[in-house]
Design an enzyme around this catalytic site. Sequence first.
Site, PDB file in Angstrom:
ATOM      1  N   TYR A 109      49.940 -35.856  51.428  1.00 18.82           N
ATOM      2  CA  TYR A 109      49.843 -36.972  52.371  1.00 18.82           C
ATOM      3  C   TYR A 109      49.221 -36.452  53.656  1.00 18.82           C
ATOM      4  O   TYR A 109      49.864 -35.742  54.428  1.00 18.82           O
ATOM      5  CB  TYR A 109      51.245 -37.529  52.603  1.00 18.82           C
ATOM      6  CG  TYR A 109      51.374 -38.717  53.520  1.00 18.82           C
ATOM      7  CD1 TYR A 109      50.275 -39.469  53.935  1.00 18.82           C
ATOM      8  CD2 TYR A 109      52.630 -39.103  53.970  1.00 18.82           C
ATOM      9  CE1 TYR A 109      50.429 -40.567  54.775  1.00 18.82           C
ATOM     10  CE2 TYR A 109      52.791 -40.206  54.802  1.00 18.82           C
ATOM     11  CZ  TYR A 109      51.691 -40.918  55.200  1.00 18.82           C
ATOM     12  OH  TYR A 109      51.842 -42.006  56.037  1.00 18.82           O
ATOM     13  N   LYS A 129      47.068 -38.849  49.232  1.00 15.77           N
ATOM     14  CA  LYS A 129      47.071 -40.072  50.036  1.00 15.77           C
ATOM     15  C   LYS A 129      46.331 -39.738  51.321  1.00 15.77           C
ATOM     16  O   LYS A 129      46.800 -38.952  52.141  1.00 15.77           O
ATOM     17  CB  LYS A 129      48.503 -40.526  50.347  1.00 15.77           C
ATOM     18  CG  LYS A 129      48.552 -41.759  51.248  1.00 15.77           C
ATOM     19  CD  LYS A 129      49.975 -42.126  51.624  1.00 15.77           C
ATOM     20  CE  LYS A 129      49.988 -43.298  52.613  1.00 15.77           C
ATOM     21  NZ  LYS A 129      51.353 -43.634  53.065  1.00 15.77           N
TER      22      LYS A 129
END
Length: 302
Positions: A141, A169
């Site tokens: 992330y 992500k």
Amino acid sequence: MADENRTRTFGTLLTAMVTPFTADGDVDYDAAASLAAKLVDDGCDGLVVTGTTGETSTLTDEENLGMFKAVLEAVGGRAKVIAGTGTNDTRHSVGLSRRAEALGVDGLLLVTPYYNKPSQAGVQAHFETVASATELPVMLYDIPGRSGIPIAPETILRLAEHPRILGLKDAKADFASVTRVLAKTDLAVYSGDDGLTLPWMAAGALGVVSVTAHVATKQFRTLVDAALAGDFAAARQVHFDLDPVIRGIMTRVQGAVAAKQVLKWQGVLPNSVVRLPLVEPGDAELALIRNDLAEAGMDFGA
């Protein structure tokens, strides 16, 4: 068309779930289970539990684990349950990830270690250590606006060689970086910015980890499916339709705050309680959110 093995690992439309609270500020696990079931019924094939939008930074480990358990019991087997177990303490992240694995989650979301501001070598070592601690697939992330540092594209390329680091992500809004990752790795890449879902998918991303999908799940399902099928004319129209909704959820107040407010208006959650230091929207902010949603045909009155 997206590679089926990659889409099966995490899904293609993942909502980064809010963590509902009772009026007294305790985690409302029943409301979380109900919300998870609704999101999956409406088109999500994955859920991220206790990530940024889940207010993970103000949850205890036991509350995090309770959320994983509640969502697994509600939708396990129907959608991928991805546990937000990343912290800025590598040993803490390892311990929480192992406990999440024991509960049966399908994968881990690991955020860039925040506040410490490690070097890229430290970032790489952190992720590799946590990823090696379980048998679960990992989604990195990258969100420098919150973590204080980016994951450099060169670091992502090295991390992609780890057998359990399978996804990214991207909330960095750096198209050159994400293009390089898509071109040079087999990572399953997801937009971490709702408004960039279409351009990221046009370049080869598999989908989105979304906050706005809480309140517009079916529209995001349509956008993602159209983009995966190469029908960018249809995807573009949904992108335009979603613009005021995304504006209302993502730009007026913090995303979890706005999402909970609209979910309350929709009757999905019983309240819009958040934990300090987050606070609920003021009247002026509520008016802006209402106006944005009204532009999209979602009228919640005054």
